[in-house]
Enzyme design. Structure first.
Site, short mmCIF file in Angstrom:
data_model
loop_
_atom_site.label_atom_id
_atom_site.label_comp_id
_atom_site.label_asym_id
_atom_site.label_seq_id
_atom_site.Cartn_x
_atom_site.Cartn_y
_atom_site.Cartn_z
N ASP A 12 0.79 -1.24 0.00
CA ASP A 12 0.00 0.00 0.00
C ASP A 12 0.82 1.29 0.00
O ASP A 12 0.57 2.21 0.80
CB ASP A 12 -0.96 0.02 1.21
CG ASP A 12 -2.01 -1.08 1.14
OD1 ASP A 12 -2.00 -1.86 0.17
OD2 ASP A 12 -2.84 -1.17 2.07
N ASP A 50 -4.47 -0.78 -1.92
CA ASP A 50 -5.78 -0.68 -1.32
C ASP A 50 -6.69 -0.07 -2.39
O ASP A 50 -6.31 0.94 -3.01
CB ASP A 50 -5.68 0.24 -0.09
CG ASP A 50 -6.65 -0.11 1.01
OD1 ASP A 50 -6.98 -1.30 1.19
OD2 ASP A 50 -7.08 0.82 1.75
N HIS A 52 -10.67 0.61 -3.08
CA HIS A 52 -12.05 0.54 -2.61
C HIS A 52 -13.04 1.19 -3.57
O HIS A 52 -12.76 2.27 -4.11
CB HIS A 52 -12.19 1.28 -1.28
CG HIS A 52 -11.33 0.76 -0.17
ND1 HIS A 52 -11.32 -0.56 0.20
CD2 HIS A 52 -10.46 1.40 0.66
CE1 HIS A 52 -10.48 -0.73 1.22
NE2 HIS A 52 -9.93 0.44 1.51
N HIS A 56 -17.60 1.97 -0.03
CA HIS A 56 -16.99 0.94 0.82
C HIS A 56 -17.39 1.03 2.29
O HIS A 56 -17.47 2.13 2.85
CB HIS A 56 -15.45 1.00 0.70
CG HIS A 56 -14.78 -0.23 1.21
ND1 HIS A 56 -14.02 -0.24 2.35
CD2 HIS A 56 -14.80 -1.50 0.76
CE1 HIS A 56 -13.58 -1.48 2.56
NE2 HIS A 56 -14.04 -2.25 1.60
N HIS A 85 -10.73 6.82 1.52
CA HIS A 85 -9.35 6.73 1.02
C HIS A 85 -9.25 5.66 -0.06
O HIS A 85 -10.06 4.74 -0.12
CB HIS A 85 -8.38 6.36 2.17
CG HIS A 85 -8.64 4.99 2.72
ND1 HIS A 85 -9.64 4.72 3.63
CD2 HIS A 85 -8.06 3.79 2.46
CE1 HIS A 85 -9.66 3.43 3.91
NE2 HIS A 85 -8.72 2.83 3.21
N LYS A 110 -6.76 -4.96 -3.18
CA LYS A 110 -7.54 -5.52 -2.08
C LYS A 110 -8.53 -4.48 -1.55
O LYS A 110 -8.33 -3.29 -1.71
CB LYS A 110 -6.61 -6.00 -0.96
CG LYS A 110 -5.72 -4.92 -0.40
CD LYS A 110 -4.68 -5.49 0.52
CE LYS A 110 -3.83 -4.41 1.14
NZ LYS A 110 -4.53 -3.43 1.96
N CYS A 155 -2.13 -3.06 7.65
CA CYS A 155 -2.01 -3.91 6.46
C CYS A 155 -0.72 -4.72 6.41
O CYS A 155 -0.72 -5.86 5.94
CB CYS A 155 -2.19 -3.06 5.21
SG CYS A 155 -3.89 -2.41 5.10
ZN LIG Z 1 -8.55 0.78 3.01
#
Ligand SMILES: [Zn+2]
Length: 211
Positions: A12, A50, A52, A56, A85, A110, A155
Site C-alpha cells: 500500500d 488498497d 475501494h 466501501h 481513502h 484488495k 495492512c
Molecule cells: Zn482501506
C-alpha cells in the site's frame, strides 16, 4: 540477489497513506527510498494497492452519524471506520511515483468488495475470502515473504500474520514500514507478530544478506 524462494511484498505505497493524503501515515513517504534499495536485491517483488469502491463499508462517511477512527461492529467483526481513502482510480489510490520497482511482477488489489475490508494481502477481513496471493506465491515456489510498507500495525501486520498462517516464513522489515498506532495498535501488532513467529528485521540486515 535473493533466491527464488523469497518475495518482497510492498504494501500500500499509495498517496492516500502518504503525508498530505486522506489517511496519512506519519513519515510514510520515508519508506519509499528504503523499499527501492531493498527491491534491487529481490528478483521477485509484488505490490499491493488498497482499492475501494466509493461506497466501501470501511468509510465513516458511509455510516450516518459516524466519525473516522471510531470502531463499528460489522457482520464479520470489529471494523475501524476510516476517512474515505484509496477510491478505485483516484489520485489517492495511485502508487507513489517515487517507487522504483519496474520489475514488480504483480499488483494485488484488495478491499474491492464493497461490504468487506481487507487489510491483509492474503485474506479479506471476513477471514474467508482469499485474494489469490497464497496460490500465486505457492505456484511460483516462494517459501519466504518479506513484508514492508504502510501501515505496520494494520495492512503490513495482517499480511505478515496471514503469510505465516498460509505456511510461508514471514519477515517484517521494520524501518521500511511506518505505523498508524491507533489506541496502542502498534504494540499489540508486534506482540501478535512475534507470537506467530514473524521475524522482525531492519533493512540493513536484509541488504547485508544480499551483498
Ligand atoms: Zn482501506
Amino acid at each position: 540477489m535473493r533466491s527464488a524462494d523469497d518475495v518482497l511484498l510492498l504494501i500500500d505505497l499509495q498517496y492516500d497513506f502518504m503525508p498530505g493524503g486522506a489517511l496519512a501515515v506519519a513519515h510514510g513517504d520515508e519508506v519509499v527510498p528504503v523499499v527501492n534499495r531493498l527491491a534491487q536485491g529481490f528478483s521477485h517483488v509484488v505490490l499491493t494497492q488498497d482499492w475501494h469502491p466509493a461506497q466501501h463499508v470501511s468509510f465513516a462517511a458511509n455510516h450516518a452519524g459516524r466519525q473516522p477512527f471510531e470502531t463499528m461492529t460489522l457482520p464479520y467483526g470489529e471494523q475501524v471506520l476510516w476517512p474515505t481513502h484509496c477510491v478505485q482510480g483516484s489520485e489517492g489510490a495511485a502508487l507513489h511515483s517515487g517507487l522504483d520497482v519496474p520489475h514488480a511482477r504483480a499488483i494485488i488489489r484488495k478491499g474491492h468488495h464493497a461490504d468487506v475490508d481487507s487489510y491483509s494481502a492474503f485474506l479479506e477481513a471476513d477471514r474467508k475470502t482469499p485474494t489469490g496471493l497464497t496460490g500465486y506465491l505457492r505456484e511460483a515456489g516462494v517459501k519466504r515473504v518479506y513484508c514492508c510498507g504502510l501501515a505496520t500495525d494494520y495492512c503490513v501486520a495482517w499480511s505478515a500474520l496471514d503469510a505465516r498462517a498460509a505456511g510461508f516464513e514471514a519477515v517484517l522489515i521494520e524501518d521500511a514500514s511506518r505505523a498508524i498506532d491507533l489506541n496502542g495498535s502498534l504494540a499489540a501488532a508486534w506482540e501478535q507478530l512475534l507470537a506467530a513467529g514473524v521475524t522482525r528485521v531492519q533493512s540493513a540486515e536484509v541488504l547485508r544478506g544480499l551483498s
